[in-house]
Design an enzyme around this catalytic site. Structure first.
Site, PDB file in Angstrom:
ATOM      1  N   CYS A 104      -6.926   8.787 -10.619  1.00  0.00           N
ATOM      2  CA  CYS A 104      -5.808   9.533 -10.058  1.00  0.00           C
ATOM      3  C   CYS A 104      -4.537   8.966 -10.658  1.00  0.00           C
ATOM      4  O   CYS A 104      -4.159   7.820 -10.355  1.00  0.00           O
ATOM      5  CB  CYS A 104      -5.761   9.433  -8.538  1.00  0.00           C
ATOM      6  SG  CYS A 104      -4.293  10.261  -7.844  1.00  0.00           S
ATOM      7  N   MET A 314      -1.202  16.999 -11.270  1.00  0.00           N
ATOM      8  CA  MET A 314      -1.932  15.740 -11.184  1.00  0.00           C
ATOM      9  C   MET A 314      -1.415  14.803 -12.274  1.00  0.00           C
ATOM     10  O   MET A 314      -1.124  15.232 -13.390  1.00  0.00           O
ATOM     11  CB  MET A 314      -3.428  15.976 -11.387  1.00  0.00           C
ATOM     12  CG  MET A 314      -4.036  17.010 -10.442  1.00  0.00           C
ATOM     13  SD  MET A 314      -3.791  18.726 -10.976  1.00  0.00           S
ATOM     14  CE  MET A 314      -5.128  18.868 -12.163  1.00  0.00           C
TER      15      MET A 314
END
Length: 392
Positions: A104, A314
């Site tokens: 992430c 993201m």
């Protein structure tokens, strides 16, 4: 009938970039969950509140979106020239699994601040005032990330005036450098091509750039699938046909990238690859109501995460965008106007983001040595999470 009481596990709830998740020190986890396996997965699912057939995660810390169904496990690193090991778990919302296949990028910005505040970084590396350079080993993908954390009076400085589209309030700026972000086990372009013809049953043959940088990502042209690149979440996430189309593209792209052997395996690998669509700049209004002018950006990008259009971008997909934009001839580069570039400013549903990248061609193959972007991070709550003692 007696039931097992709840247990308390030390944890911190943090925002990093446009995501938030539950952060743990490895040493604080129950012994059975300190190693990979079913116990760890069941524990993290229970913490987040998954699987939830209602898709609300009411009975856990998750926020019922891919951006808020996240967990992080950190420990002091034994690797040379690294301070902390960072392991990321993307928890599915309505299905019983945790995806460990990728990083992430947004929560990467919170790793350094957490590590400093929780005693995982050598105190000698932390100035009384200035910037602490935290060297992170990203364990999911085997890559180095370097973050620069502002320090005031020996503590992490979280407040500031840095604004990040997709985040409501300003905070301190945390530059994040993703070093050598391409897949360490293969080429940055796994098919050997900058652009491929990707056959997708029921959709057609699409031009696609498939790249392993930051996170495996499949880029297609917005116009080829009936979009403009200005779409916000409601235009896609409420359209079952659109979501099915994107999942079909993702599954067939994953096979072409060598990530899975058969399209049926994509259902158990939801976190990777990502699928995104690009377009040349046009004016649009971001989800905040603020106008984004075509003259403000180089291109438009929309990306899906865990089966839904992301509300912003993201962090790992931003790495892929920066890397692909730096290579002349990719769909991302062409949408941005083509040619050589070392940064790109793109529009996403919540606003805009600038990403820098250093790319070069070595022995006929493109490589990216570094991708840089600025994020911010903040502790939201710290203390402990409680789960039933027999839930894992």
């Amino acid at each position: 009938m007696a039931h097992a009481p709840q247990i308390r596990i030390p944890a911190t709830y943090m925002r990093g970039g446009t995501s938030k998740g539950v952060f743990f020190r490895l040493q604080d986890l129950p012994e059975a969950a300190r190693v990979p396996g079913e116990a760890r997965n069941r524990l993290l699912m229970r913490v987040i509140g998954s699987p939830d057939p209602y898709q609300k995660q009411i009975d856990g810390m998750g926020g019922a979106t891919s951006s808020t169904s996240k967990t992080v496990i950190l420990s002091q690193s034994e690797r040379p020239d690294h301070d902390v090991d960072y392991l990321f778990g993307q928890v599915a919302i309505d299905k019983p699994f945790v995806d460990w296949s990728g990083n992430c990028g947004n929560l990467s910005a919170a790793v350094g601040p957490f590590a400093i505040s929780n005693g995982l970084v050598d105190p000698e590396r932390i100035p009384e005032n200035g910037v602490a350079v935290v060297r992170i080993w990203q364990a999911n993908i085997g890559k180095t990330i370097v973050t620069r954390v502002p320090i005031t009076n020996g503590a992490v400085q979280e407040t500031g005036d840095f604004e990040l589209d997709g985040v409501t309030f300003p905070a301190a700026e945390v530059p994040v450098e993703f070093m050598d972000p391409a897949d360490g086990e293969g080429a940055m372009f796994p098919t050997g091509n900058l652009v491929d013809d990707l056959e997708v049953p029921g959709v057609g043959t699409l031009k696609a750039t498939m790249i392993n940088a930051g996170i495996p990502t499949i880029f297609v042209n917005a116009a080829d699938i009936g979009y403009t690149g200005t779409e916000l979440q409601e235009a896609i996430n409420g359209d079952a046909r659109a979501l099915a189309m994107f999942e079909t593209i993702r599954a067939h792209g994953a096979v072409r990238m060598g990530l899975i052997r058969h399209v049926d395996e994509a259902a158990n690998r939801q976190h990777t690859p990502k699928v995104a669509f690009v377009a040349k700049p046009v004016d649009y209004v971001a989800s905040s109501g603020q106008p984004v002018k075509a003259s403000d950006v180089d291109l438009l990008v929309r990306a899906l995460s865990m089966g839904k259009l992301h509300h912003a971008m993201m962090g790992t997909a931003a790495v892929a965008i920066g890397a692909a934009a730096a290579v002349p001839g990719t769909l991302v580069n062409l949408a941005a106007g083509g040619g050589e570039r070392n940064s790109v400013h793109f529009g996403h549903p919540s606003g805009t983001l600038r990403v820098g990248a250093e790319a070069s061609r070595v022995n006929g193959e493109w490589t990216v040595t570094k991708v840089i972007m600025s994020r911010s991070a903040r502790v939201l709550m710290e203390g402990g999470v409680h789960v039933p003692g027999d839930s894992f």
